[in-house]
Design a protein around this motif. Structure first.
Motif, mmCIF file in Angstrom:
data_model
loop_
_atom_site.group_PDB
_atom_site.id
_atom_site.type_symbol
_atom_site.label_atom_id
_atom_site.label_comp_id
_atom_site.label_asym_id
_atom_site.label_seq_id
_atom_site.Cartn_x
_atom_site.Cartn_y
_atom_site.Cartn_z
ATOM 1 N N THR A 131 -4.813 6.589 -2.820
ATOM 2 C CA THR A 131 -4.397 5.270 -2.352
ATOM 3 C C THR A 131 -4.027 4.391 -3.529
ATOM 4 O O THR A 131 -4.815 4.246 -4.474
ATOM 5 C CB THR A 131 -5.536 4.585 -1.565
ATOM 6 N N PHE A 132 -2.842 3.805 -3.477
ATOM 7 C CA PHE A 132 -2.447 2.804 -4.474
ATOM 8 C C PHE A 132 -2.266 1.468 -3.775
ATOM 9 O O PHE A 132 -1.395 1.305 -2.927
ATOM 10 C CB PHE A 132 -1.151 3.211 -5.181
ATOM 11 N N GLN A 133 -3.132 0.526 -4.128
ATOM 12 C CA GLN A 133 -3.038 -0.838 -3.615
ATOM 13 C C GLN A 133 -2.607 -1.730 -4.767
ATOM 14 O O GLN A 133 -3.414 -2.084 -5.622
ATOM 15 C CB GLN A 133 -4.397 -1.300 -3.057
ATOM 16 N N PRO A 134 -1.314 -2.076 -4.833
ATOM 17 C CA PRO A 134 -0.806 -2.847 -5.973
ATOM 18 C C PRO A 134 -1.548 -4.189 -6.110
ATOM 19 O O PRO A 134 -1.964 -4.760 -5.111
ATOM 20 C CB PRO A 134 0.669 -3.078 -5.607
ATOM 21 N N LEU A 155 0.823 -1.206 0.000
ATOM 22 C CA LEU A 155 0.000 0.000 0.000
ATOM 23 C C LEU A 155 0.858 1.257 0.000
ATOM 24 O O LEU A 155 1.817 1.374 0.768
ATOM 25 C CB LEU A 155 -0.910 0.013 1.239
ATOM 26 N N ILE A 156 0.500 2.194 -0.878
ATOM 27 C CA ILE A 156 1.091 3.528 -0.866
ATOM 28 C C ILE A 156 -0.052 4.515 -0.708
ATOM 29 O O ILE A 156 -1.067 4.420 -1.408
ATOM 30 C CB ILE A 156 1.875 3.822 -2.157
ATOM 31 N N GLU A 199 -6.949 4.929 -6.142
ATOM 32 C CA GLU A 199 -8.207 5.567 -5.773
ATOM 33 C C GLU A 199 -7.999 6.955 -5.181
ATOM 34 O O GLU A 199 -7.089 7.176 -4.384
ATOM 35 C CB GLU A 199 -8.938 4.675 -4.762
ATOM 36 N N TYR A 200 -8.882 7.878 -5.597
ATOM 37 C CA TYR A 200 -8.930 9.223 -5.026
ATOM 38 C C TYR A 200 -10.184 9.327 -4.151
ATOM 39 O O TYR A 200 -11.290 8.986 -4.594
ATOM 40 C CB TYR A 200 -9.028 10.275 -6.120
ATOM 41 N N THR A 201 -10.000 9.818 -2.939
ATOM 42 C CA THR A 201 -11.118 10.149 -2.064
ATOM 43 C C THR A 201 -11.048 11.648 -1.807
ATOM 44 O O THR A 201 -10.076 12.140 -1.230
ATOM 45 C CB THR A 201 -11.043 9.389 -0.732
ATOM 46 N N ILE A 202 -12.066 12.384 -2.254
ATOM 47 C CA ILE A 202 -12.025 13.848 -2.214
ATOM 48 C C ILE A 202 -13.147 14.373 -1.329
ATOM 49 O O ILE A 202 -14.327 14.107 -1.588
ATOM 50 C CB ILE A 202 -12.158 14.433 -3.636
ATOM 51 N N THR A 218 -9.949 3.851 -9.836
ATOM 52 C CA THR A 218 -9.426 3.283 -11.069
ATOM 53 C C THR A 218 -8.735 1.965 -10.771
ATOM 54 O O THR A 218 -8.081 1.803 -9.740
ATOM 55 C CB THR A 218 -8.429 4.226 -11.759
ATOM 56 N N TYR A 219 -8.904 1.042 -11.688
ATOM 57 C CA TYR A 219 -8.167 -0.219 -11.649
ATOM 58 C C TYR A 219 -7.314 -0.266 -12.907
ATOM 59 O O TYR A 219 -7.831 -0.226 -14.029
ATOM 60 C CB TYR A 219 -9.125 -1.397 -11.577
ATOM 61 N N CYS A 220 -6.000 -0.308 -12.713
ATOM 62 C CA CYS A 220 -5.038 -0.263 -13.814
ATOM 63 C C CYS A 220 -4.608 -1.692 -14.138
ATOM 64 O O CYS A 220 -3.958 -2.345 -13.318
ATOM 65 C CB CYS A 220 -3.835 0.585 -13.417
ATOM 66 N N ILE A 221 -4.964 -2.170 -15.315
ATOM 67 C CA ILE A 221 -4.825 -3.577 -15.656
ATOM 68 C C ILE A 221 -3.731 -3.779 -16.699
ATOM 69 O O ILE A 221 -3.812 -3.244 -17.814
ATOM 70 C CB ILE A 221 -6.150 -4.140 -16.230
#
Length: 443
Positions: free
Chosen positions: A217-220, A203-204, A225-228, A241-244
């Motif tokens: 939040t980046f969960q490899p 997690l970053i 994800e952005y929470t605003i 977003t899910y980066c595939i």
């Protein structure tokens, strides 16, 4: 050198469930593996198989779902497979016992799947199904109706690598420039100092302060994800977003857009309208920039590190730096293409054909049920409008002279308006589902 991070032992979203067709197998590629998604007739859950018939390796995605049995049938020789990938029928078999004696040899590789948060998920390692069962999905806490959120979904294939996509989404400072007039404006751009509040193999997390209090939040390997939080209100806006990783030089984004306000507008605005007017434009704005940036970076990395190829002096660059360091440390700056027998250097030149790089139909429309159906309905409307014009024109010409002004004129006016709508559909609206050139210098 073996990567410490195993890309294959994670859950990946393949596609929003609403975009799947229950009566038709769908091909999709993940981590270099060509897969087929299909739904057995009597099942509530989709299945994901390796897209290869064990007979002669023909693609099962070109097959059909047999109406009588609900099995997946290969269109090459008619072999049928049930929801577990076990062969049920071989039309050419002289001996019925041939199937029962060779079940293990004739079965298809089947992958663990789940359906949650309106998305179909897959675990792309068939040998570790037990690990998959005990591994939670990388779900967003914002995709939750009980918390008052509504959301829409979006999927698109992209003409650049997975790491380029992650790096781009992790960089909010590009938005007012790359997406000027779509999301933000150049003249309102300002420093965005990012603070890294957590960094681990799994997690970053970073945040920003100001009127829009944002947590990133980046969960490899895929959830970014952005929470605003908007000011001192209870209004919250998200970007999930899910980066595939798909293939070298290709990736896919599955995105959800949650919010806990303006819920009426969410219901009233068609999903396809949002896609052609906003979602596609945002990805178009990035596509040309990133595909060329990626090529230049790969050329530079032949002789130097990204740390010297890039110049990253500001606080807005901190999350990009953190991701690149994570990728270096845990993945040795490589995706696992060699494990699936793919040459990672095959994508080695800039594609100058903008119609291909920005091909909305191949990258999005064909995958999106809302846009597919909108195109079909708009094309039907075109036929109806043109037919109405021809019928009215023909009818007015045979009307008696005394009726042409009273009856014929109003009919011709409506027919001409319809012809104008036809022209707008043909020349303006429908092309937006296929290709729109995005020239930054004209924005």
């Amino acid at each position: 050198m073996q990567s410490e991070f195993n890309f294959f032992q994670h859950w990946y979203p393949l596609i929003p469930i609403e975009d799947l067709e229950t009566q038709k197998p769908k091909p999709i590629t993940l981590l270099g593996k060509r897969l087929v998604i299909w739904k057995p007739t009597k099942s509530e859950t989709y299945r994901v198989f390796l897209d290869q018939c064990p007979h002669r390796l023909a693609p099962l995605s070109e097959g059909r779902i047999e109406t009588k049995t609900g099995n997946l049938m290969c269109s090459y020789h008619g072999w049928e497979f049930n929801e577990n990938g076990i062969c049920q029928r071989i039309p050419q078999a002289e001996n019925p016992e041939l199937i029962s004696k060779n079940q293990d040899n004739f079965c298809i590789i089947s992958f663990p799947v789940r359906q949650q948060q309106d998305i179909l998920w897959v675990w792309p390692d068939e040998k570790t199904a037990t690990i998959a069962e005990n591994t939670p999905l990388p779900l967003s806490p914002q995709i939750d109706t009980e918390k008052g959120f509504v959301w829409s979904s979006y999927v698109r294939d992209l003409e650049y690598d997975w790491e380029t996509l992650v790096e781009n989404v992790a960089d909010p400072s590009h938005v007012p420039f790359a997406h000027h007039g779509v999301q933000g404006k150049r003249e309102t751009a300002q420093p965005i100092p990012l603070n890294i509040i957590k960094s681990s193999p799994d997690l970053i997390e970073a945040n920003t302060s100001g009127r829009l209090q944002t947590t990133i939040t980046f969960q490899p390997p895929c959830r970014l994800e952005y929470t605003i939080k908007i000011g001192n209100t209870d209004k919250k806006l998200g970007l999930v977003t899910y980066c595939i990783p798909v293939l070298p030089g290709k990736c896919r984004i599955v995105a959800q857009f949650p919010r806990n306000f303006a819920k009426t507008a969410h219901k009233l605005i068609p999903r396809w309208w949002t896609h052609i007017k906003t979602r596609n434009l945002v990805l178009d704005g990035d596509m040309i920039l990133l595909s060329q940036q990626e090529y230049v970076l790969k050329q530079k990395q032949i002789s130097e590190s990204w740390k010297t190829a890039y110049k990253l002096p500001t606080g807005a660059d901190r999350l990009v730096i953190e991701f690149r360091n994570w990728f270096d440390k845990y993945c040795h700056s490589q995706l696992p293409w060699q494990q699936v027998g793919i040459n990672s250097t095959a994508h080695s030149q800039i594609n100058e054909n903008r119609a291909v790089v920005l091909d909305r139909y191949q990258q999005h429309t064909q995958h999106c049920s809302s846009c597919r159906n909108a195109v079909k309905n708009l094309q039907r409307l075109q036929i109806g409008l043109l037919s109405y014009f021809i019928i009215v024109l023909s009818g007015v010409t045979i009307l008696p002279d005394e009726m042409r002004l009273k009856v014929g004129l109003p009919l011709m006016i409506t027919a001409l308006v319809g012809l104008g709508v036809y022209a707008w559909l043909k020349l303006s609206l429908i092309p937006q589902f296929y290709f729109v050139d995005y020239i930054h210098g004209e924005k």
